[in-house]
Design a protein around this motif. Structure first.
Motif, PDB file in Angstrom:
ATOM      1  N   ALA A 581       0.836  -1.208   0.000  1.00  0.00           N
ATOM      2  CA  ALA A 581       0.000   0.000   0.000  1.00  0.00           C
ATOM      3  C   ALA A 581       0.866   1.251   0.000  1.00  0.00           C
ATOM      4  O   ALA A 581       0.542   2.244  -0.669  1.00  0.00           O
ATOM      5  CB  ALA A 581      -0.927  -0.006   1.215  1.00  0.00           C
ATOM      6  N   MET A 582       1.974   1.202   0.729  1.00  0.00           N
ATOM      7  CA  MET A 582       2.876   2.351   0.774  1.00  0.00           C
ATOM      8  C   MET A 582       3.437   2.647  -0.611  1.00  0.00           C
ATOM      9  O   MET A 582       3.405   3.799  -1.068  1.00  0.00           O
ATOM     10  CB  MET A 582       4.016   2.087   1.761  1.00  0.00           C
ATOM     11  N   PHE A 583       3.946   1.635  -1.293  1.00  0.00           N
ATOM     12  CA  PHE A 583       4.557   1.858  -2.599  1.00  0.00           C
ATOM     13  C   PHE A 583       3.511   2.270  -3.643  1.00  0.00           C
ATOM     14  O   PHE A 583       3.782   3.113  -4.507  1.00  0.00           O
ATOM     15  CB  PHE A 583       5.308   0.614  -3.056  1.00  0.00           C
ATOM     16  N   GLY A 584       2.332   1.681  -3.574  1.00  0.00           N
ATOM     17  CA  GLY A 584       1.285   2.094  -4.492  1.00  0.00           C
ATOM     18  C   GLY A 584       0.881   3.538  -4.272  1.00  0.00           C
ATOM     19  O   GLY A 584       0.692   4.302  -5.238  1.00  0.00           O
ATOM     20  N   ALA A 585       0.776   3.947  -3.012  1.00  0.00           N
ATOM     21  CA  ALA A 585       0.397   5.319  -2.695  1.00  0.00           C
ATOM     22  C   ALA A 585       1.474   6.310  -3.122  1.00  0.00           C
ATOM     23  O   ALA A 585       1.166   7.426  -3.560  1.00  0.00           O
ATOM     24  CB  ALA A 585       0.118   5.452  -1.202  1.00  0.00           C
ATOM     25  N   VAL A 586       2.744   5.914  -2.985  1.00  0.00           N
ATOM     26  CA  VAL A 586       3.841   6.799  -3.383  1.00  0.00           C
ATOM     27  C   VAL A 586       3.721   7.180  -4.852  1.00  0.00           C
ATOM     28  O   VAL A 586       3.863   8.355  -5.226  1.00  0.00           O
ATOM     29  CB  VAL A 586       5.197   6.118  -3.092  1.00  0.00           C
ATOM     30  N   VAL A 587       3.432   6.198  -5.700  1.00  0.00           N
ATOM     31  CA  VAL A 587       3.307   6.480  -7.128  1.00  0.00           C
ATOM     32  C   VAL A 587       2.020   7.253  -7.414  1.00  0.00           C
ATOM     33  O   VAL A 587       2.016   8.251  -8.146  1.00  0.00           O
ATOM     34  CB  VAL A 587       3.347   5.166  -7.937  1.00  0.00           C
ATOM     35  N   TRP A 588       0.904   6.802  -6.850  1.00  0.00           N
ATOM     36  CA  TRP A 588      -0.391   7.418  -7.132  1.00  0.00           C
ATOM     37  C   TRP A 588      -0.433   8.871  -6.673  1.00  0.00           C
ATOM     38  O   TRP A 588      -0.976   9.737  -7.354  1.00  0.00           O
ATOM     39  CB  TRP A 588      -1.495   6.606  -6.447  1.00  0.00           C
ATOM     40  N   VAL A 589       0.157   9.141  -5.509  1.00  0.00           N
ATOM     41  CA  VAL A 589       0.102  10.490  -4.947  1.00  0.00           C
ATOM     42  C   VAL A 589       1.266  11.342  -5.440  1.00  0.00           C
ATOM     43  O   VAL A 589       1.078  12.406  -6.044  1.00  0.00           O
ATOM     44  CB  VAL A 589       0.091  10.445  -3.407  1.00  0.00           C
ATOM     45  N   PHE A 590       2.491  10.882  -5.222  1.00  0.00           N
ATOM     46  CA  PHE A 590       3.638  11.763  -5.427  1.00  0.00           C
ATOM     47  C   PHE A 590       4.160  11.763  -6.853  1.00  0.00           C
ATOM     48  O   PHE A 590       4.711  12.764  -7.302  1.00  0.00           O
ATOM     49  CB  PHE A 590       4.755  11.392  -4.444  1.00  0.00           C
ATOM     50  N   GLN A 591       4.013  10.665  -7.574  1.00  0.00           N
ATOM     51  CA  GLN A 591       4.445  10.675  -8.973  1.00  0.00           C
ATOM     52  C   GLN A 591       3.341  11.214  -9.878  1.00  0.00           C
ATOM     53  O   GLN A 591       3.584  12.099 -10.707  1.00  0.00           O
ATOM     54  CB  GLN A 591       4.828   9.266  -9.423  1.00  0.00           C
ATOM     55  N   GLU A 592       2.126  10.713  -9.708  1.00  0.00           N
ATOM     56  CA  GLU A 592       1.032  11.113 -10.590  1.00  0.00           C
ATOM     57  C   GLU A 592       0.370  12.407 -10.138  1.00  0.00           C
ATOM     58  O   GLU A 592      -0.378  13.012 -10.906  1.00  0.00           O
ATOM     59  CB  GLU A 592       0.018   9.983 -10.683  1.00  0.00           C
ATOM     60  N   MET A 615      12.589   3.825   1.985  1.00  0.00           N
ATOM     61  CA  MET A 615      11.292   3.540   2.589  1.00  0.00           C
ATOM     62  C   MET A 615      11.103   2.049   2.827  1.00  0.00           C
ATOM     63  O   MET A 615      10.512   1.640   3.833  1.00  0.00           O
ATOM     64  CB  MET A 615      10.184   4.097   1.696  1.00  0.00           C
ATOM     65  N   PHE A 616      11.620   1.226   1.915  1.00  0.00           N
ATOM     66  CA  PHE A 616      11.525  -0.217   2.124  1.00  0.00           C
ATOM     67  C   PHE A 616      12.288  -0.645   3.374  1.00  0.00           C
ATOM     68  O   PHE A 616      11.763  -1.393   4.208  1.00  0.00           O
ATOM     69  CB  PHE A 616      12.067  -0.969   0.906  1.00  0.00           C
ATOM     70  N   CYS A 617      13.519  -0.201   3.506  1.00  0.00           N
ATOM     71  CA  CYS A 617      14.337  -0.616   4.647  1.00  0.00           C
ATOM     72  C   CYS A 617      13.722  -0.165   5.969  1.00  0.00           C
ATOM     73  O   CYS A 617      13.673  -0.929   6.943  1.00  0.00           O
ATOM     74  CB  CYS A 617      15.758  -0.064   4.509  1.00  0.00           C
ATOM     75  N   VAL A 618      13.241   1.065   6.015  1.00  0.00           N
ATOM     76  CA  VAL A 618      12.650   1.579   7.253  1.00  0.00           C
ATOM     77  C   VAL A 618      11.350   0.844   7.571  1.00  0.00           C
ATOM     78  O   VAL A 618      11.144   0.361   8.688  1.00  0.00           O
ATOM     79  CB  VAL A 618      12.399   3.098   7.139  1.00  0.00           C
ATOM     80  N   ALA A 619      10.450   0.759   6.589  1.00  0.00           N
ATOM     81  CA  ALA A 619       9.146   0.157   6.845  1.00  0.00           C
ATOM     82  C   ALA A 619       9.258  -1.338   7.104  1.00  0.00           C
ATOM     83  O   ALA A 619       8.529  -1.884   7.952  1.00  0.00           O
ATOM     84  CB  ALA A 619       8.216   0.416   5.654  1.00  0.00           C
ATOM     85  N   PHE A 620      10.154  -2.035   6.413  1.00  0.00           N
ATOM     86  CA  PHE A 620      10.327  -3.468   6.656  1.00  0.00           C
ATOM     87  C   PHE A 620      10.828  -3.695   8.078  1.00  0.00           C
ATOM     88  O   PHE A 620      10.357  -4.602   8.776  1.00  0.00           O
ATOM     89  CB  PHE A 620      11.309  -4.059   5.648  1.00  0.00           C
ATOM     90  N   LEU A 684       8.450  10.442   2.661  1.00  0.00           N
ATOM     91  CA  LEU A 684       8.959   9.486   3.636  1.00  0.00           C
ATOM     92  C   LEU A 684       8.023   9.388   4.836  1.00  0.00           C
ATOM     93  O   LEU A 684       7.646   8.289   5.259  1.00  0.00           O
ATOM     94  CB  LEU A 684      10.360   9.907   4.093  1.00  0.00           C
ATOM     95  N   GLY A 685       7.640  10.533   5.393  1.00  0.00           N
ATOM     96  CA  GLY A 685       6.813  10.525   6.591  1.00  0.00           C
ATOM     97  C   GLY A 685       5.443   9.919   6.356  1.00  0.00           C
ATOM     98  O   GLY A 685       5.013   9.006   7.081  1.00  0.00           O
ATOM     99  N   LEU A 686       4.736  10.383   5.318  1.00  0.00           N
ATOM    100  CA  LEU A 686       3.382   9.897   5.071  1.00  0.00           C
ATOM    101  C   LEU A 686       3.388   8.447   4.582  1.00  0.00           C
ATOM    102  O   LEU A 686       2.515   7.655   4.947  1.00  0.00           O
ATOM    103  CB  LEU A 686       2.685  10.802   4.056  1.00  0.00           C
ATOM    104  N   GLY A 687       4.384   8.095   3.766  1.00  0.00           N
ATOM    105  CA  GLY A 687       4.450   6.727   3.256  1.00  0.00           C
ATOM    106  C   GLY A 687       4.698   5.711   4.350  1.00  0.00           C
ATOM    107  O   GLY A 687       4.024   4.680   4.437  1.00  0.00           O
ATOM    108  N   VAL A 688       5.658   5.979   5.222  1.00  0.00           N
ATOM    109  CA  VAL A 688       5.956   5.040   6.310  1.00  0.00           C
ATOM    110  C   VAL A 688       4.802   4.993   7.309  1.00  0.00           C
ATOM    111  O   VAL A 688       4.486   3.936   7.858  1.00  0.00           O
ATOM    112  CB  VAL A 688       7.280   5.420   6.996  1.00  0.00           C
ATOM    113  N   ALA A 689       4.144   6.125   7.549  1.00  0.00           N
ATOM    114  CA  ALA A 689       2.973   6.124   8.440  1.00  0.00           C
ATOM    115  C   ALA A 689       1.902   5.180   7.900  1.00  0.00           C
ATOM    116  O   ALA A 689       1.304   4.387   8.656  1.00  0.00           O
ATOM    117  CB  ALA A 689       2.416   7.535   8.580  1.00  0.00           C
TER     118      ALA A 689
END
Length: 764
Positions: A581-592, A615-620, A684-689
């Motif tokens: 969900a984090m990675f999908g949101a990153v693209v949908w929100v911040f890229q698009e 973000m992967f390393c922190v969230a994992f 970083l903040g919103l994605g990891v949250a």
């Protein structure tokens, strides 16, 4: 056949010695900690001023080498300071404006630390004049590393910014962008702390009831943050550290310290409720929750340490900060917190603020104030949830996994780019300058490629090479060569302007073609697109190693915790699913760019290359943190009873509320970080949250119990050699408590029997 109950040996060993060490002189321990914290405040003061705001490039790449040579041989070819001169309706060719422009360029060129100042009025280059003729550029190079160049900029900017006769001057360029980004990050970090701390305190009071208990996790977090700042200050003496790492220090310092302290304080209060004296309660807490905290800290630290394999100091900085803050948070939770709990005793439950909001529940006789009052009713909702999920396990497993995969689908369209001035808010001065250059000037400002030529060559050879690169697809214009010296010159450079976006797919393709083009001399290509290509290559080459480190160490550590072969595999897969969900949101929100207006950022159509890795390393790591808390309780109950489904219900009942509370508190901290005006920090903040909340509320609540129900008793299987290995080196939560042995699946650490040991024995 009836299960046989026998007394287990204490696991892990050394718990008694550690307890004696921690509790021998609690007042002295806290006094020493206070002194060390005061020293950390002094040592870490001003650490942000020593940090850099770059670090996205590979220091060993071809593009980096070319930049270094060009800076040395052709200082004017790599300007990092731009003065945007606005002449208004008079136009830049007005005699008075031209005279003032030349005077400003001469003043800038005469300043210490400035190399090769040039201007439109000196060169007449159309690239330095706006299309409408109202603006022109003075370009210069400030020499030195980031810190030295930043100091020169701070001295020069006030002198040149503002009105000068008929013109108005604004300060921009890469150096100004980095400096303004660093300043904004520091300001935003202070604001984030002011937002997060009071909200966190309120949430902790709601979780614990007691104001005294609520202050303990907050204190542990502050100690971890201050200590990490001191560590980073020391690291800056030896290597570059990104200013962005301070955000991770605050987030993890508060988040993990609160996680660990929640776990420790909760267990201590349970032991007091069960009738233990404070010293015994501390000892039991360290043998149980303390081991889980230590194990959790190791898993998080390993996930963050994986970023050390990457050459970019932006990523390495987060490893430095993350490892330091995790270990300091764990050390404070396992040394300072037990000492404080021993001194407080039953007073840890003092100042029960819940009575202001609702009537007190009656506790058992002898219960301390504010302690948990009913082992059966507490967490009953989580136990019912676990039961419901396991009764419909196939449906919940498939639906939850499919939903998470669906949320991650936008990441399939990810496009990688480089961080630029559009990370800054639209009103930032350096951003305004770059916007004017992008929209109002001809060509592709800042997007040109530079080809460095090294080695002796004749004019004919230089001309022939220029013709070949002019003929390449995607090349709009070639300028140069500009050569150093005369006669036996050995250095020259060409400026190549690609068609389209400066770091788009076309520009990246041109980089490859330039590097493949044969020349009678050595060549090296640099520029924004070349830096991006090299950065992607460096990450791509090392990403498998980083992933292997995380996966292998996670498998080993979870095996040591559980003694199972299947659970470590489940942990890796389910943790990865929690990040979709984090990675999908990153693209949908911040890229698009969806929600860009609401969140206040400018979408650039790509994602900075290093951000997904970070973000992967922190969230994992944070997902493993919560996974360890849940699995340790499930494993302890299964060892005691051999009841697989009962152990899952027990684990979720005992940790569901705790994990959710910890996730909400950490999400509050990350969202506070996400209020930053710098896009990468916001992402970083919103994605990891989002990842943390999805992990705690979906994966741990729905996916873990449903998958464990489907795998059944096979969940705990391990071959004989691995069982013996776990028996010797395994780590588990729990001291002396009964375990169940009974016929069952070979290799299971506890086999199911019909008789269940009462939860009262060694209740967690």
């Amino acid at each position: 056949m009836k299960a046989e109950v026998k007394k287990a040996q204490p696991t892990g060993g050394g718990g008694g010695a550690w307890t004696r060490f921690v509790t021998a002189r609690p007042r002295l321990t806290l006094l020493v900690a206070l002194v060390l914290t005061a020293l950390a405040v002094m040592a870490g003061g001003g650490v942000a001023d020593r940090m850099g705001s770059g670090g996205w490039e590979d220091p060993d790449a071809e593009s980096t080498y070319a930049i270094e040579v060009l800076e040395r041989e052709f200082p004017g070819s790599q300007p990092n300071l731009l003065l945007l001169v606005d002449a208004g309706p008079a136009g830049v060719d007005d005699p008075a404006v031209a005279a003032e422009g030349r005077r400003l360029a001469e003043r800038l060129d005469a300043r210490d630390g400035v190399d090769g100042a040039g201007s439109y009025w000196r060169t007449g280059s159309p690239a330095l004049r706006s299309k409408d003729g109202r603006q022109a550029v003075i370009a210069a190079r400030i020499a030195g590393d980031e810190k030295a160049a930043g100091e020169v900029l701070q001295r020069l900017a006030p002198e040149f910014r503002g009105g000068h006769g008929p013109v108005e001057v604004s300060v921009g360029g890469p150096l100004a962008v980095r400096h303004e980004m660093q300043t904004i990050i520091q300001e935003d970090l202070v604001r984030a702390e002011l937002i997060a701390l009071p909200i966190t305190l309120v949430l902790l009071v709601m979780v614990f009831g007691s104001a005294v208990a609520a202050l303990l996790p907050l204190g542990i977090g502050i100690v971890a943050i201050l200590g990490t700042n001191a560590v980073l200050r020391g690291i800056t003496e030896f290597t570059d550290v990104s200013v962005f790492a301070q955000n991770l220090t605050t987030a993890l310092g508060l988040g993990l310290a609160i996680d660990y302290a929640l776990f420790v304080v909760r267990r201590f209060r349970e032991e007091l409720t069960a009738g233990a004296d404070p010293r015994t309660a501390v000892g039991t807490t360290l043998r149980t929750a303390g081991r889980t905290v230590l194990f959790s800290a190791l898993t998080v630290a390993v996930s963050l340490a994986a970023m050390l394999v990457f050459p970019q100091y932006f990523l390495r900085s987060f490893a430095y900060a993350g490892i330091a803050v995790v270990l300091l948070a764990a050390a404070a939770a396992l040394i300072l917190l037990p000492a404080a709990l021993l001194l407080l005793g039953d007073r840890v439950n003092a100042l029960d603020l819940r009575t202001l909001l609702r009537p007190r529940r009656k506790g058992r006789a002898g219960d301390p104030v504010g302690a948990e009052t009913d082992d059966v009713s507490e967490g009953a909702g989580w136990a019912r949830t676990a039961g419901l999920v396991m009764r419909r396990a196939p449906w919940f497993a498939v639906a939850t996994a499919a939903g998470l995969v669906l949320l991650g689908l936008p990441f399939l369209g990810v496009k990688f780019g480089t961080a630029d001035d559009r990370q800054l808010p639209a009103v930032a001065e350096s951003r305004v300058v770059q916007d004017e250059l992008r929209d109002g000037f001809p060509g592709s400002p800042g997007g040109a490629l530079t080809v460095l030529a090294e080695g002796p060559a004749t004019p004919a050879q230089y001309a022939a090479y220029r013709e070949r690169i002019e003929a390449l697809d995607g090349v709009a214009r070639v300028d140069g060569p500009v050569a150093a010296g005369t006669g036996g010159r050995t250095h020259a450079y060409y400026t190549v302007v690609p068609e389209g976006e400066s770091v788009g797919a076309g520009a990246q393709r041109v980089v490859g073609e330039l590097r493949a083009e044969k020349a009678p001399f050595d060549t090296a290509v640099t520029g924004a697109a070349a830096v991006l290509v090299d950065s992607k290559d460096a990450i791509g080459e090392r990403l498998p190693w980083a992933a292997a480190i995380i996966v292998v160490v996670t498998l080993v550590l979870v095996f040591l915790l559980t003694g199972s072969v299947l659970i470590p595999l489940q942990a890796v897969v389910l943790n990865a699913l929690s990040l979709t969900a984090m990675f999908g949101a990153v693209v949908w929100v911040f890229q698009e760019g969806h929600l860009s207006g609401l969140l206040g950022f400018t979408a650039t159509g790509d994602i900075e290359t290093t951000l997904p890795v970070l973000m992967f390393c922190v969230a994992f790591g944070l997902s493993m943190d919560y996974g360890v808390f849940l699995l340790s309780r499930i494993k302890e109950e299964y060892d005691a009873t051999g009841d697989h489904e009962g152990a899952v219900r027990h684990g979720l009942r005992r940790t569901g509320g705790l994990i959710t509370a910890a996730a909400v508190i950490l999400a509050v901290v990350m969202v506070a970080i996400g209020t930053s005006r710098v896009t990468n920090t916001k992402m970083l903040g919103l994605g990891v949250a989002l990842a943390v909340l999805m992990d705690a509320m979906v994966v741990r609540s729905l996916l873990v119990p449903s998958v464990m129900k489907l795998t059944g008793r096979l969940t705990w299987w391990a071959p004989g050699p691995l069982r013996r290995l776990h028996g010797r080196f395994g780590i588990s939560e729990g001291g002396e408590r009964p375990t169940v042995t009974a016929p069952g699946i070979a290799g299971a650490p506890g086999a199911a029997g019909p008789d269940r040991v009462p939860e009262k024995v060694g209740q967690v």
